[in-house]
Design a protein around this motif. Structure first.
Motif, short mmCIF file in Angstrom:
data_model
loop_
_atom_site.label_atom_id
_atom_site.label_comp_id
_atom_site.label_asym_id
_atom_site.label_seq_id
_atom_site.Cartn_x
_atom_site.Cartn_y
_atom_site.Cartn_z
N ILE A 132 0.85 -1.19 0.00
CA ILE A 132 0.00 0.00 0.00
C ILE A 132 0.89 1.25 0.00
CG2 ILE A 132 -0.23 0.16 2.50
CD1 ILE A 132 -3.34 0.67 1.64
N GLY A 133 0.35 2.32 -0.48
CA GLY A 133 1.11 3.57 -0.57
C GLY A 133 1.10 4.34 0.74
N PRO A 134 1.97 5.35 0.82
CA PRO A 134 2.07 6.15 2.05
C PRO A 134 0.83 7.02 2.28
CG PRO A 134 3.43 7.10 0.33
CD PRO A 134 2.88 5.82 -0.21
N GLY A 135 0.40 7.10 3.53
CA GLY A 135 -0.71 7.96 3.92
C GLY A 135 -2.08 7.44 3.56
N LEU A 136 -2.21 6.23 3.04
CA LEU A 136 -3.52 5.73 2.63
C LEU A 136 -4.28 5.03 3.78
CD1 LEU A 136 -2.63 4.33 -0.90
CD2 LEU A 136 -3.70 6.52 -0.31
N VAL A 137 -3.57 4.40 4.70
CA VAL A 137 -4.20 3.70 5.81
C VAL A 137 -4.45 4.71 6.92
CG1 VAL A 137 -3.95 1.87 7.53
CG2 VAL A 137 -3.09 1.53 5.22
N THR A 138 -5.70 4.73 7.44
CA THR A 138 -6.04 5.66 8.52
C THR A 138 -6.64 4.90 9.69
OG1 THR A 138 -8.22 6.09 7.56
CG2 THR A 138 -6.44 7.60 6.93
N VAL A 139 -6.55 5.51 10.87
CA VAL A 139 -7.17 4.95 12.08
C VAL A 139 -8.02 6.04 12.70
CG1 VAL A 139 -5.33 3.28 12.51
CG2 VAL A 139 -5.15 5.55 13.48
N ASP A 140 -9.11 5.63 13.38
CA ASP A 140 -10.00 6.61 14.01
C ASP A 140 -9.53 7.02 15.40
OD1 ASP A 140 -10.60 4.21 15.27
OD2 ASP A 140 -12.74 4.67 15.45
N ARG A 141 -8.64 6.26 16.02
CA ARG A 141 -8.15 6.58 17.37
C ARG A 141 -6.62 6.57 17.37
NH1 ARG A 141 -11.49 4.24 21.56
NH2 ARG A 141 -10.20 5.49 22.92
N PRO A 142 -5.99 7.62 16.85
CA PRO A 142 -4.53 7.65 16.74
C PRO A 142 -3.81 7.62 18.09
CG PRO A 142 -5.46 9.76 16.08
CD PRO A 142 -6.60 8.82 16.29
N GLU A 143 -4.50 7.96 19.18
CA GLU A 143 -3.87 7.93 20.51
C GLU A 143 -3.66 6.50 21.02
OE1 GLU A 143 -8.32 8.12 21.28
OE2 GLU A 143 -6.95 9.10 19.90
N LEU A 144 -4.29 5.51 20.39
CA LEU A 144 -4.15 4.12 20.81
C LEU A 144 -3.11 3.35 20.00
CD1 LEU A 144 -7.90 3.07 21.32
CD2 LEU A 144 -6.29 4.03 22.98
N VAL A 145 -2.56 3.98 18.94
CA VAL A 145 -1.64 3.27 18.06
C VAL A 145 -0.37 4.08 17.81
CG1 VAL A 145 -3.55 2.12 16.86
CG2 VAL A 145 -2.60 4.21 15.91
N SER A 146 0.62 3.36 17.30
CA SER A 146 1.83 3.98 16.77
C SER A 146 1.94 3.48 15.35
CB SER A 146 3.04 3.55 17.61
OG SER A 146 4.23 3.96 16.97
N ASP A 155 3.01 -0.38 9.34
CA ASP A 155 2.98 -1.09 10.62
C ASP A 155 2.15 -0.26 11.60
OD1 ASP A 155 4.50 -3.32 9.99
OD2 ASP A 155 6.38 -2.41 10.64
N ILE A 156 1.11 -0.89 12.13
CA ILE A 156 0.28 -0.24 13.15
C ILE A 156 0.48 -1.03 14.44
CG2 ILE A 156 -2.03 0.44 13.85
CD1 ILE A 156 -2.79 0.47 10.87
N ARG A 157 1.15 -0.42 15.41
CA ARG A 157 1.37 -1.05 16.72
C ARG A 157 0.29 -0.52 17.66
NH1 ARG A 157 5.27 -3.83 19.14
NH2 ARG A 157 6.72 -3.38 17.45
N PHE A 158 -0.39 -1.45 18.32
CA PHE A 158 -1.47 -1.08 19.24
C PHE A 158 -0.85 -0.92 20.63
CE2 PHE A 158 -3.23 -3.43 15.69
CZ PHE A 158 -4.18 -2.53 15.24
N VAL A 159 -0.75 0.34 21.08
CA VAL A 159 -0.02 0.65 22.31
C VAL A 159 -0.91 0.79 23.54
CG1 VAL A 159 1.94 1.66 21.10
CG2 VAL A 159 0.01 3.11 21.73
N ARG A 160 -2.21 0.94 23.34
CA ARG A 160 -3.15 1.06 24.47
C ARG A 160 -4.41 0.24 24.17
NH1 ARG A 160 -1.04 5.99 23.76
NH2 ARG A 160 0.15 6.87 25.48
N ALA A 161 -5.07 -0.18 25.23
CA ALA A 161 -6.31 -0.96 25.08
C ALA A 161 -7.43 -0.07 24.58
CB ALA A 161 -6.68 -1.58 26.42
N GLY A 162 -8.32 -0.66 23.81
CA GLY A 162 -9.46 0.07 23.27
C GLY A 162 -9.89 -0.56 21.95
N THR A 163 -10.74 0.16 21.21
CA THR A 163 -11.21 -0.30 19.90
C THR A 163 -10.78 0.70 18.85
OG1 THR A 163 -13.10 -1.37 20.94
CG2 THR A 163 -13.23 -1.01 18.57
N VAL A 164 -10.15 0.19 17.80
CA VAL A 164 -9.62 1.05 16.73
C VAL A 164 -10.21 0.59 15.41
CG1 VAL A 164 -7.52 1.83 15.56
CG2 VAL A 164 -7.45 1.31 18.00
#
Length: 182
Positions: A132-146, A155-164
Motif C-alpha cells: 500500500i502507498g504512504p498515507g492511505l491507511v487511517t485509524v480513528d483513534r490515533p492515541e491508541l496506536v503507533s 505497521d500499526i502497533r497497538f499501544v493502548r487498550a481500546g477499539t480502533v
C-alpha cells in the motif's frame, strides 16, 4: 532374625544401592513416600550378617518411618516422548477469539479484505499491511496506536487498550477493520 526384619533389610539395601547408582553427591533427596512391598526373595547371607552387627537405621529424623505396608505409587509416565521438542504455551492474555501480542501480516495482494471485518489483539501487537502507498491507511483513534510507513508496508502497533477502526482503501473502496485491543 524375623521375616519382617529381613524384608526391611532387603528394602533398605535396594534403596541404598539405587541411590548410590544415581550419582551420589549431586543426587536430589527423594520424596517422602512409602517403600514398595518387598518381593519374596531371600537376601544374601553376607547382607544378613552385616546388618545384624550394626544397629538398624530409623530413617530420616525429619520423617517418621512408614506405618502401613501400602505399595508406593509408580512414578508418573512422561507426558511426551524423549527427544520431542517442548512447545511454548500461548501468552496468558490470549484467548481463542483474541490473539496475543503478535505481528499480524496482511498482504493486500493475496487477501480478500472484504472478508476481514474484525480482529482482536493484546496490547503490543502489530498489524502489518503490505502493498500500500504512504498515507492511505487511517485509524480513528490515533492515541491508541503507533503508525509507521516504509517501502509499501504500514505497521500499526497497538499501544493502548481500546477499539480502533483501521480503514484501508482497495479497488476504489474503503474497507474498515475493527480491531479490539485488550
Amino acid at each position: 532374625m524375623s521375616q519382617a526384619s529381613l524384608r526391611r533389610l532387603g528394602v533398605l539395601l535396594a534403596a541404598t544401592v539405587g541411590v548410590a547408582a544415581c550419582g551420589g553427591g549431586d543426587a536430589v533427596s527423594p520424596l517422602p513416600v512409602q517403600p514398595p512391598l518387598p518381593t519374596r526373595t531371600t537376601p544374601a547371607p553376607s547382607a544378613i550378617a552385616a546388618t545384624s552387627a550394626s544397629p538398624a537405621s530409623t530413617g530420616s529424623p525429619s520423617r517418621p518411618p512408614p506405618t502401613s505396608a501400602r505399595p508406593a505409587a509408580p512414578p508418573p509416565a512422561p507426558t511426551r516422548p524423549r527427544g520431542t521438542p517442548r512447545t511454548t504455551p500461548p501468552p496468558t492474555d490470549a484467548t481463542p477469539a483474541c490473539q496475543g501480542a503478535v505481528r499480524y501480516d496482511l498482504p493486500l495482494a493475496e487477501t480478500e479484505i472484504e472478508l476481514l471485518k474484525s480482529l482482536c489483539f493484546a496490547t503490543g501487537a502489530v498489524l502489518r499491511i503490505q502493498g500500500i502507498g504512504p498515507g492511505l491507511v487511517t485509524v480513528d483513534r490515533p492515541e491508541l496506536v503507533s503508525q509507521q510507513y516504509e517501502a509499501g508496508v504500514v505497521d500499526i502497533r497497538f499501544v493502548r487498550a481500546g477499539t480502533v477502526a483501521v480503514t484501508i482503501p482497495k479497488d476504489d473502496r474503503e474497507h474498515t477493520i475493527t480491531v479490539v485491543v485488550r
